[in-house]
Design an enzyme around this catalytic site. Structure first.
Site, PDB file in Angstrom:
ATOM      1  N   ASP A   1      12.961  13.494  -7.699  1.00  0.00           N
ATOM      2  CA  ASP A   1      13.802  13.353  -8.899  1.00  0.00           C
ATOM      3  C   ASP A   1      13.400  14.377  -9.954  1.00  0.00           C
ATOM      4  OD1 ASP A   1      15.966  12.170 -10.217  1.00  0.00           O
ATOM      5  OD2 ASP A   1      14.663  10.863 -11.372  1.00  0.00           O
TER       6      ASP A   1
ATOM      7  N   THR B   1      19.086  12.067  -8.979  1.00  0.00           N
ATOM      8  CA  THR B   1      20.140  12.206  -9.968  1.00  0.00           C
ATOM      9  C   THR B   1      21.173  13.187  -9.426  1.00  0.00           C
ATOM     10  OG1 THR B   1      18.535  11.816 -11.731  1.00  0.00           O
ATOM     11  CG2 THR B   1      20.624  12.826 -12.367  1.00  0.00           C
TER      12      THR B   1
END
Length: 351
Positions: free
Chosen positions: A139, A175
């Site tokens: 991430d 994301t």
């Protein structure tokens, strides 16, 4: 001294004075705290146990603690100890006073190419440390990179994972605007996903927006899955070497994508420049030699608009809603959960 086990006997409030909330999310808050005896400042991430009431979310927290405890690198946020009560879990972390990389770009404008090179050298060094230990962050994005006085520091290891190269991983996580196409396409993936994210970060700090951006979250997935991106119109102002670096990091085929060692050996990283350059971490106002004519891009989201300056200037950035900009550059998932809570992860997590 780092504690090996959660401190169940004492409360975090026995040792620390918590003064300010410096970030909030759906599942957690990050506070500024001062140690009562040493007077040193720390960041304390307070995780509400009522919000991690299933085994998957609790496992994410335990993984984060375990990985942070084992990391010792100047470009990774330092972990000190953890307190656990019936109500919450408190992680005592290094306090990095200058905020995250996203906010640095929003407030001060994009980096010069030399500042970008310094930043990426620090990020690559930390990623190399992780990859050499069979760890993948999963991430990496500007919000998870803290700006210190001497360089940047990786943070938020809630999705990080040890893995076997021969087996790889399958869980959908991360994301959307910064996740690699093999994740979006539900393929087995490996540590190359971190390098894709590094390419998105480099693009963002140079041009003020990620390479994959759209108001429609599904459109972001589609763009990433297909690897469809272009350099912005102002890219003529940067060198061919940095463009080659971005192309290598955003290679759609993970077998051809730059590894961290390839990136660190790239001519854009290894070049030397004898002229002194302002540090993006120490001074916030560029010297006159690096100032340029202000330019701006306007991003819209659900009928509202925000303006982000993409030049190096001491003037404040005209922003109507910084939180809106943050969410529009990531996804509606980010807008829902906030930047400090565990990122999106499929319920089938197990790889």
């Amino acid at each position: 001294m780092i504690s090996d086990m959660p401190n169940n006997k004492a409360s975090v409030y026995d040792d620390y004075d918590i003064t300010d909330i410096i970030g909030e999310g759906t599942f957690s808050s990050v506070t500024l705290a001062t140690h009562k005896r040493t007077k040193e400042k720390y960041a304390i991430k307070i995780i509400d146990k009522a919000c991690i009431n299933n085994s998957q979310r609790r496992e994410m927290v335990d993984w984060e603690i375990s990985i942070l405890r084992r990391c010792n690198h100047p470009n990774i946020v330092e972990f000190y100890e953890v307190f656990e009560s019936d109500e919450d879990i408190c992680l005592v972390l290094e306090w990095v006073p200058n905020g995250d990389l996203f906010d640095r770009i929003v407030k001060e404008g994009v980096f010069t190419e030399e500042e970008s090179r310094q930043t990426m050298m620090s990020i690559f060094s930390a990623v190399e440390y992780l990859h050499d230990r069979s760890l993948v962050h999963r991430d990496l994005k500007p919000e998870n990179i803290l700006v210190g006085s001497g360089g940047v520091k990786l943070a938020d290891f809630g999705l990080s994972k040890y893995y076997e190269e021969a087996v790889g991983m399958e869980s959908a996580c991360g994301t959307p605007a910064y996740s690699a196409p093999e994740i979006n396409n539900n393929q087995v993936y490996r540590k190359g996903v971190d390098m894709w994210s590094c390419g998105c970060i480099l693009y963002f700090i140079l041009f003020g927006k990620p390479p994959f951006y759209d108001n429609d979250e599904q459109k972001i997935y589609d763009l990433v899955s297909q690897g469809r991106w272009t350099f912005p119109k102002n890219s003529s102002e940067v060198s061919d070497d940095v463009k080659d670096m971005i192309r290598g990091l955003l290679e759609h085929d993970p077998s051809k994508r730059f590894t961290v060692k390839t990136a660190m050996a790239h001519r854009w990283i290894t070049q030397t420049d004898s002229s002194p350059m302002p540090s993006p971490f120490i001074q916030s106002t560029p010297t006159s030699s690096t100032q340029t004519t202000p330019r701006a891009i306007t991003l819209s989201n659900n009928g509202s608009s925000v303006k982000l300056r993409i030049s190096n200037s001491s003037a404040p950035i005209p922003i109507k809603k910084q939180s809106l900009l943050r969410s529009s550059l990531n996804s509606s998932i980010e807008a829902f959960r906030g930047p400090l809570t565990p990122p999106f992860s499929s319920l089938e997590e197990g790889s």
